[in-house]
Write a protein that holds these residues in place. Structure first.
Motif, mmCIF file in Angstrom:
data_model
loop_
_atom_site.group_PDB
_atom_site.id
_atom_site.type_symbol
_atom_site.label_atom_id
_atom_site.label_comp_id
_atom_site.label_asym_id
_atom_site.label_seq_id
_atom_site.Cartn_x
_atom_site.Cartn_y
_atom_site.Cartn_z
ATOM 1 N N SER A 49 0.893 -1.170 0.097
ATOM 2 C CA SER A 49 0.076 0.000 0.156
ATOM 3 C C SER A 49 0.903 1.038 -0.021
ATOM 4 C CB SER A 49 -0.960 0.071 1.154
ATOM 5 O OG SER A 49 -1.393 1.270 1.410
ATOM 6 N N GLY A 50 0.738 1.943 -0.978
ATOM 7 C CA GLY A 50 1.345 3.356 -1.163
ATOM 8 C C GLY A 50 0.870 4.179 -0.061
ATOM 9 N N ARG A 51 -0.339 4.099 0.428
ATOM 10 C CA ARG A 51 -0.934 4.991 1.493
ATOM 11 C C ARG A 51 -0.401 5.067 2.912
ATOM 12 N NH1 ARG A 51 -3.412 8.961 -1.646
ATOM 13 N NH2 ARG A 51 -4.899 7.914 -3.280
ATOM 14 N N THR A 52 -0.113 3.510 3.427
ATOM 15 C CA THR A 52 0.071 3.274 4.513
ATOM 16 C C THR A 52 1.695 2.627 4.652
ATOM 17 O OG1 THR A 52 -0.485 0.879 4.396
ATOM 18 C CG2 THR A 52 -1.992 2.601 5.106
ATOM 19 N N GLY A 53 2.386 2.294 3.637
ATOM 20 C CA GLY A 53 3.615 1.908 3.538
ATOM 21 C C GLY A 53 3.716 0.319 3.740
ATOM 22 N N GLU A 54 2.469 -0.150 4.051
ATOM 23 C CA GLU A 54 2.413 -1.475 4.552
ATOM 24 C C GLU A 54 2.851 -2.588 3.190
ATOM 25 O OE1 GLU A 54 -0.508 -1.171 8.191
ATOM 26 O OE2 GLU A 54 -1.180 -1.596 6.462
ATOM 27 N N ARG A 55 3.224 -3.591 3.345
ATOM 28 C CA ARG A 55 3.568 -4.937 2.542
ATOM 29 C C ARG A 55 2.565 -6.092 3.013
ATOM 30 N NH1 ARG A 55 6.535 -4.038 -1.613
ATOM 31 N NH2 ARG A 55 7.814 -2.071 -1.689
ATOM 32 N N LEU A 56 2.462 -6.919 2.224
ATOM 33 C CA LEU A 56 1.803 -8.126 2.561
ATOM 34 C C LEU A 56 2.197 -9.078 1.528
ATOM 35 C CD1 LEU A 56 -0.533 -9.381 4.466
ATOM 36 C CD2 LEU A 56 -2.082 -9.215 2.302
ATOM 37 N N ASP A 57 2.617 -10.295 2.173
ATOM 38 C CA ASP A 57 3.134 -11.379 1.226
ATOM 39 C C ASP A 57 2.756 -12.647 1.986
ATOM 40 O OD1 ASP A 57 4.105 -13.656 -0.183
ATOM 41 O OD2 ASP A 57 6.313 -12.351 -0.446
ATOM 42 N N MET A 58 1.541 -13.132 1.881
ATOM 43 C CA MET A 58 0.841 -13.998 2.863
ATOM 44 C C MET A 58 0.238 -15.230 2.013
ATOM 45 S SD MET A 58 -0.236 -14.446 5.823
ATOM 46 C CE MET A 58 0.240 -12.806 6.307
ATOM 47 N N ILE A 59 0.771 -16.673 2.669
ATOM 48 C CA ILE A 59 -0.056 -17.610 2.005
ATOM 49 C C ILE A 59 -1.454 -17.831 2.930
ATOM 50 C CG2 ILE A 59 -0.186 -20.439 1.843
ATOM 51 C CD1 ILE A 59 2.912 -20.173 1.435
ATOM 52 N N TYR A 60 -2.463 -17.829 2.228
ATOM 53 C CA TYR A 60 -3.807 -17.844 3.088
ATOM 54 C C TYR A 60 -4.503 -18.783 2.883
ATOM 55 C CZ TYR A 60 -6.018 -16.770 -1.469
ATOM 56 O OH TYR A 60 -6.409 -16.752 -2.811
ATOM 57 N N TRP A 61 -4.304 -19.731 2.065
ATOM 58 C CA TRP A 61 -4.955 -21.172 1.889
ATOM 59 C C TRP A 61 -4.015 -22.211 1.424
ATOM 60 C CZ3 TRP A 61 -5.680 -24.835 -1.912
ATOM 61 C CH2 TRP A 61 -7.140 -25.438 -1.831
ATOM 62 N N ARG A 79 -7.820 -2.805 4.852
ATOM 63 C CA ARG A 79 -8.824 -1.847 5.681
ATOM 64 C C ARG A 79 -9.167 -0.598 4.942
ATOM 65 N NH1 ARG A 79 -3.942 -1.676 7.326
ATOM 66 N NH2 ARG A 79 -3.162 0.516 8.362
ATOM 67 N N ASP A 80 -10.013 0.187 5.375
ATOM 68 C CA ASP A 80 -10.144 1.672 4.665
ATOM 69 C C ASP A 80 -9.333 2.497 5.557
ATOM 70 O OD1 ASP A 80 -11.095 4.316 4.678
ATOM 71 O OD2 ASP A 80 -13.013 3.594 4.706
ATOM 72 N N TRP A 81 -8.146 2.591 4.709
ATOM 73 C CA TRP A 81 -7.163 3.529 5.482
ATOM 74 C C TRP A 81 -7.423 4.761 5.914
ATOM 75 C CZ3 TRP A 81 -5.351 7.962 3.240
ATOM 76 C CH2 TRP A 81 -5.882 8.034 1.805
ATOM 77 N N ARG A 82 -8.357 5.516 5.461
ATOM 78 C CA ARG A 82 -8.985 6.638 5.955
ATOM 79 C C ARG A 82 -9.364 6.718 7.261
ATOM 80 N NH1 ARG A 82 -9.783 6.338 0.442
ATOM 81 N NH2 ARG A 82 -8.953 8.060 -0.860
ATOM 82 N N SER A 83 -10.415 5.702 7.422
ATOM 83 C CA SER A 83 -10.721 5.777 8.926
ATOM 84 C C SER A 83 -10.507 4.414 9.719
ATOM 85 C CB SER A 83 -12.438 5.404 8.498
ATOM 86 O OG SER A 83 -12.632 3.854 8.110
ATOM 87 N N ASP A 84 -9.605 3.639 9.102
ATOM 88 C CA ASP A 84 -8.747 2.587 10.006
ATOM 89 C C ASP A 84 -9.837 1.451 10.250
ATOM 90 O OD1 ASP A 84 -6.230 1.638 10.373
ATOM 91 O OD2 ASP A 84 -6.466 1.970 12.620
ATOM 92 N N GLN A 85 -10.997 1.374 9.523
ATOM 93 C CA GLN A 85 -11.934 0.552 9.686
ATOM 94 C C GLN A 85 -11.655 -0.788 8.895
ATOM 95 O OE1 GLN A 85 -16.099 2.010 9.119
ATOM 96 N NE2 GLN A 85 -15.601 3.707 10.143
ATOM 97 N N VAL A 86 -11.714 -1.939 9.641
ATOM 98 C CA VAL A 86 -11.766 -3.070 8.988
ATOM 99 C C VAL A 86 -12.886 -4.029 8.858
ATOM 100 C CG1 VAL A 86 -10.410 -5.678 9.554
ATOM 101 C CG2 VAL A 86 -9.197 -3.516 10.500
ATOM 102 N N LYS A 87 -12.844 -4.716 7.751
ATOM 103 C CA LYS A 87 -14.026 -5.409 7.343
ATOM 104 C C LYS A 87 -13.703 -6.932 6.773
ATOM 105 C CE LYS A 87 -18.477 -5.865 5.081
ATOM 106 N NZ LYS A 87 -19.577 -5.609 6.092
ATOM 107 N N SER A 88 -14.211 -7.928 6.990
ATOM 108 C CA SER A 88 -13.651 -9.154 6.382
ATOM 109 C C SER A 88 -13.701 -9.124 4.696
ATOM 110 C CB SER A 88 -14.627 -10.294 6.571
ATOM 111 O OG SER A 88 -14.262 -10.574 8.412
#
Length: 189
Positions: A49-61, A79-88
């Motif tokens: 994410s260019g907005r948060t600077g976070e990276r994810l490299d994930m085996i999820y299944w 998540r919604d980076w503007r409000s920090d709200q998380v949803k599945s």
């Protein structure tokens, strides 16, 4: 006499062995059912994410099951980076993203422009652009807007469309592709 080595492979051992490797299988998908059957024994998602600077490299299944803790990390990342709200995030959307990425045969992670959007964020974006749907699937955790520097909008959209498992929007002016797990459809934004 040769000694027999019996190795027992556990879920933890397999995850450890594959965590740092790329999944290179690139199946061809004819329909949504084929998409799910052909997605491979391991599914991986790579984004930043260019907005948060976070990276994810994930085996999820793995081994026919979603990994609960991995999905929690994906949900937080998208998540919604503007409000920090998380949803599945709907796992079908994650699967479409991962399968499309595999088909593109790139090691570059997706740049996530938009995952989950709160109703407030969606309303704000809608007030600024006519390209934002009032009842966007982003608000349900069923959509993502993605970009790859090494692939064109057309290439990314073609890969997503080949999954035949959701909606694919091409946004040439903003250089991104929308992928969702809604009805199968395409459009240009």
């Amino acid at each position: 006499m040769a000694e027999s080595n019996n190795h027992r492979f556990t879920r933890r051992a397999i995850l450890g062995a594959f965590a740092a490797t790329a999944v290179s299988a690139a199946p061809t998908f004819a329909n949504a059912a084929g998409f799910l059957r052909g997605a491979g024994d391991i599914r991986r998602i790579r984004m930043y994410s260019g907005r948060t600077g976070e990276r994810l490299d994930m085996i999820y299944w793995i081994e026919g099951q979603y990994i609960k803790d991995a999905l929690k990390e994906v949900n937080h990342f998208m998540r919604d980076w503007r409000s920090d709200q998380v949803k599945s995030i709907d796992t079908r959307t994650i699967d479409i993203m991962a399968a499309s990425h595999n088909l593109l045969d790139v090691s570059e992670p997706y740049m996530l422009l938009s995952g989950y959007r709160s109703p407030q964020t969606n309303a704000m974006l809608r007030s600024r652009s006519r390209g934002v749907a009032k009842n966007s699937l982003h608000m349900q955790g069923k959509a993502a807007d993605l970009r790859l520097a090494s692939r064109s909008v057309s290439q990314m959209a073609a890969a997503a469309q080949s999954c035949r498992a959701g909606g694919v929007g091409r946004y040439f002016g903003s250089n991104f592709v929308h992928m969702d797990c809604g009805d199968v459809r395409t459009w240009r934004g």
